[in-house]
Design an enzyme around this catalytic site. Structure first.
Site: not given
Length: 222
Positions: A47, A121, A157
């Site tokens: 991850e 980010d 997102d």
């Protein structure tokens, strides 16, 4: 630096499930993670920019016959994931504290079976494009470390970052690219294992659609 951060750094410095610079294993596991750290020959899954390690811990719970490593440079964040993993006795979960661009110091080509890039980010400033974790230099790095046929996943997102990444992957003509601009209105949810990060839950509460894509690593066609 607050006292709580210093305390957390001190804790992870003693934890066996956190590998960081200064510990003997930091430079000794390259090419040997599954065998010498986890003690098996199971698939190794990363991850990237794991933060609190929601996916690392979640996947380790779901798949006891696979090995998972959350990678981040923020020690105070790794403290959380490593704490949860320790409390749940997840011997197939570990955390690596290092810069993402230095992953070549810790892994050999083809050592990794799968990569998850979870809510990085977005780096919206034009001058920061090269710092995006899905920019060409990072994609080249991931594709060099993931074995042929391995999967690279991406969740965000941020529409700008997602479109940038999608355009880049389409230009690179990657294999088996699937994607959705609204994961929870699509038929791709099963690919994300029903795991939601802390950031993801916050974005969903704000009504922001989650974007997701995956592709198969095939350097010969990239």
């Amino acid at each position: 630096m607050g006292r709580s951060k210093l305390e957390r750094f001190a804790v992870i410095a003693e934890r066996q499930n956190v590998i960081e610079n200064g510990k003997e294993l930091f430079t000794n596991l390259k090419g040997k993670w599954s065998e010498e750290y986890f003690g098996n020959n199971h698939d190794l899954i990363l991850e990237i920019g794991c933060g609190k390690g929601d996916y690392t811990v979640g996947m380790a719970n779901l798949f006891p016959n696979k090995n998972f490593i959350g990678v981040d440079i923020k020690g105070s964040r790794l403290w959380k994931g490593s704490t949860v993993a320790e409390e749940n006795e997840l011997t197939n979960a570990a955390f690596l504290r290092n810069f993402i661009e230095h992953l070549g110091e810790n892994f050999t080509p083809g050592e990794i079976s799968e990569i998850w890039i979870t809510f990085p980010d977005p780096r919206p400033k034009k001058g920061d494009i090269k710092k995006r974790l899905t920019s060409p230099r990072y994609l080249d790095l991931y594709e060099s470390l993931v074995k042929p046929g391995g999967i690279i996943h991406f969740k965000t997102d941020n529409l700008e970052l997602f479109q940038y990444t999608l355009d880049l992957l389409q230009e690179r003509k990657v294999t088996n690219l699937i994607y959705s601009f609204d994961l929870y209105a699509s038929d791709l949810q099963h690919h994300t294992l029903n795991i939601q990060t802390t950031y993801e839950k916050r974005f969903l509460a704000e009504g922001l659609p989650i974007k997701y894509l995956q592709y198969t690593n095939n350097p010969a066609t990239a």
